[in-house]
Design a protein around this motif. Structure first.
Motif, mmCIF file in Angstrom:
data_model
loop_
_atom_site.group_PDB
_atom_site.id
_atom_site.type_symbol
_atom_site.label_atom_id
_atom_site.label_comp_id
_atom_site.label_asym_id
_atom_site.label_seq_id
_atom_site.Cartn_x
_atom_site.Cartn_y
_atom_site.Cartn_z
ATOM 1 N N ILE A 157 0.839 -1.195 0.000
ATOM 2 C CA ILE A 157 0.000 0.000 0.000
ATOM 3 C C ILE A 157 0.869 1.239 0.000
ATOM 4 C CG2 ILE A 157 -1.975 -1.080 1.145
ATOM 5 C CD1 ILE A 157 -1.057 0.294 3.733
ATOM 6 N N GLU A 158 0.278 2.291 -0.496
ATOM 7 C CA GLU A 158 0.906 3.619 -0.506
ATOM 8 C C GLU A 158 0.066 4.495 0.416
ATOM 9 O OE1 GLU A 158 2.049 7.067 -3.736
ATOM 10 O OE2 GLU A 158 0.521 5.594 -4.235
ATOM 11 N N VAL A 159 0.714 5.184 1.343
ATOM 12 C CA VAL A 159 -0.001 6.032 2.295
ATOM 13 C C VAL A 159 0.158 7.481 1.855
ATOM 14 C CG1 VAL A 159 -0.270 6.659 4.715
ATOM 15 C CG2 VAL A 159 0.503 4.371 4.122
ATOM 16 N N VAL A 160 -0.983 8.143 1.610
ATOM 17 C CA VAL A 160 -0.976 9.521 1.152
ATOM 18 C C VAL A 160 -1.839 10.388 2.062
ATOM 19 C CG1 VAL A 160 -0.556 8.922 -1.265
ATOM 20 C CG2 VAL A 160 -2.891 9.117 -0.433
ATOM 21 N N MET A 161 -1.638 11.687 1.970
ATOM 22 C CA MET A 161 -2.420 12.656 2.737
ATOM 23 C C MET A 161 -3.782 12.815 2.074
ATOM 24 S SD MET A 161 -2.020 14.741 5.404
ATOM 25 C CE MET A 161 -0.274 15.058 5.523
ATOM 26 N N GLY A 162 -4.834 12.789 2.873
ATOM 27 C CA GLY A 162 -6.186 12.959 2.354
ATOM 28 C C GLY A 162 -7.077 13.587 3.414
ATOM 29 N N ASN A 163 -8.297 13.881 3.056
ATOM 30 C CA ASN A 163 -9.228 14.502 4.000
ATOM 31 C C ASN A 163 -9.817 13.498 4.971
ATOM 32 O OD1 ASN A 163 -8.853 16.990 2.770
ATOM 33 N ND2 ASN A 163 -10.497 16.639 1.308
ATOM 34 N N THR A 164 -9.953 12.254 4.539
ATOM 35 C CA THR A 164 -10.558 11.220 5.368
ATOM 36 C C THR A 164 -9.683 9.979 5.367
ATOM 37 O OG1 THR A 164 -11.813 10.326 3.517
ATOM 38 C CG2 THR A 164 -12.907 12.016 4.857
ATOM 39 N N ILE A 165 -10.033 9.045 6.223
ATOM 40 C CA ILE A 165 -9.354 7.756 6.242
ATOM 41 C C ILE A 165 -10.092 6.849 5.279
ATOM 42 C CG2 ILE A 165 -8.770 5.758 7.668
ATOM 43 C CD1 ILE A 165 -8.625 7.695 10.058
ATOM 44 N N ALA A 166 -9.386 6.441 4.218
ATOM 45 C CA ALA A 166 -10.019 5.617 3.195
ATOM 46 C C ALA A 166 -8.960 4.755 2.520
ATOM 47 C CB ALA A 166 -10.709 6.487 2.159
ATOM 48 N N LEU A 167 -9.416 3.629 1.981
ATOM 49 C CA LEU A 167 -8.542 2.736 1.227
ATOM 50 C C LEU A 167 -9.166 2.492 -0.130
ATOM 51 C CD1 LEU A 167 -6.046 0.864 1.199
ATOM 52 C CD2 LEU A 167 -7.557 -0.948 1.988
ATOM 53 N N GLU A 168 -8.468 2.910 -1.165
ATOM 54 C CA GLU A 168 -8.912 2.703 -2.536
ATOM 55 C C GLU A 168 -7.771 2.050 -3.297
ATOM 56 O OE1 GLU A 168 -10.348 6.276 -4.324
ATOM 57 O OE2 GLU A 168 -11.613 6.764 -2.604
ATOM 58 N N ASP A 169 -8.044 0.866 -3.825
ATOM 59 C CA ASP A 169 -7.032 0.060 -4.507
ATOM 60 C C ASP A 169 -5.861 -0.161 -3.556
ATOM 61 O OD1 ASP A 169 -8.580 -0.123 -6.833
ATOM 62 O OD2 ASP A 169 -7.828 1.813 -7.541
ATOM 63 N N ASN A 170 -4.694 0.331 -3.882
ATOM 64 C CA ASN A 170 -3.517 0.165 -3.022
ATOM 65 C C ASN A 170 -3.112 1.479 -2.367
ATOM 66 O OD1 ASN A 170 -3.481 -2.476 -3.823
ATOM 67 N ND2 ASN A 170 -1.866 -2.203 -5.329
ATOM 68 N N GLN A 171 -4.049 2.397 -2.214
ATOM 69 C CA GLN A 171 -3.740 3.719 -1.681
ATOM 70 C C GLN A 171 -4.567 3.978 -0.420
ATOM 71 O OE1 GLN A 171 -4.659 7.307 -4.040
ATOM 72 N NE2 GLN A 171 -2.433 7.511 -4.138
ATOM 73 N N LEU A 172 -3.877 4.120 0.697
ATOM 74 C CA LEU A 172 -4.502 4.428 1.975
ATOM 75 C C LEU A 172 -4.341 5.921 2.220
ATOM 76 C CD1 LEU A 172 -5.729 3.505 4.734
ATOM 77 C CD2 LEU A 172 -3.378 3.253 5.531
ATOM 78 N N SER A 173 -5.452 6.631 2.404
ATOM 79 C CA SER A 173 -5.353 8.064 2.674
ATOM 80 C C SER A 173 -5.616 8.302 4.158
ATOM 81 C CB SER A 173 -6.336 8.860 1.814
ATOM 82 O OG SER A 173 -7.657 8.552 2.170
ATOM 83 N N LEU A 174 -4.789 9.147 4.733
ATOM 84 C CA LEU A 174 -4.881 9.522 6.142
ATOM 85 C C LEU A 174 -4.857 11.036 6.252
ATOM 86 C CD1 LEU A 174 -2.250 7.058 7.689
ATOM 87 C CD2 LEU A 174 -4.731 6.790 7.657
ATOM 88 N N PRO A 175 -5.559 11.605 7.244
ATOM 89 C CA PRO A 175 -5.535 13.059 7.412
ATOM 90 C C PRO A 175 -4.163 13.588 7.823
ATOM 91 C CG PRO A 175 -7.215 12.050 8.828
ATOM 92 C CD PRO A 175 -6.500 10.966 8.132
ATOM 93 N N SER A 176 -3.390 12.777 8.537
ATOM 94 C CA SER A 176 -2.035 13.167 8.933
ATOM 95 C C SER A 176 -1.309 11.937 9.452
ATOM 96 C CB SER A 176 -2.062 14.261 10.015
ATOM 97 O OG SER A 176 -2.563 13.718 11.224
#
Length: 98
Positions: free
Chosen positions: A57-76
């Protein structure tokens, strides 16, 4: 554009019409850049996430906590207690799905 710079560059200064005058072009660019900004997590934590999810997985900055495909978005990188609970619920649901 500032009229002084337009005069120096010998160009006609342009102004946005009233519909777009309130928009800040820098704000739009900054928002788009934040969505793809990498979040640096400790290596062991990232490996644990990948082990539980069964994929890289790739962890990126996002507005919410979500997992789409291989990308996990975290607020910080630093999450509150409620955000940690939400993250672990997301991971648990992914584990149940597989």
């Amino acid at each position: 554009m500032n009229p002084i710079y337009a005069d120096i560059l010998d160009i006609v200064p342009l102004k946005l019409n009233s519909t777009f005058a309130h928009l800040d072009p820098n704000a739009v660019v900054a928002t788009a850049a934040n969505e793809l900004q990498q979040v640096d997590l400790p290596t062991v934590l990232l490996q644990d996430f990948e082990l539980v999810m069964g994929k890289k997985i790739e962890v990126v900055m996002g507005n919410t906590i979500a997992l789409e495909d291989n990308q996990l978005s975290l607020p910080s990188a630093q999450l509150s207690t409620a955000q940690k609970r939400e993250l672990w619920q997301l991971i648990w649901s992914q584990q149940d799905a597989s």
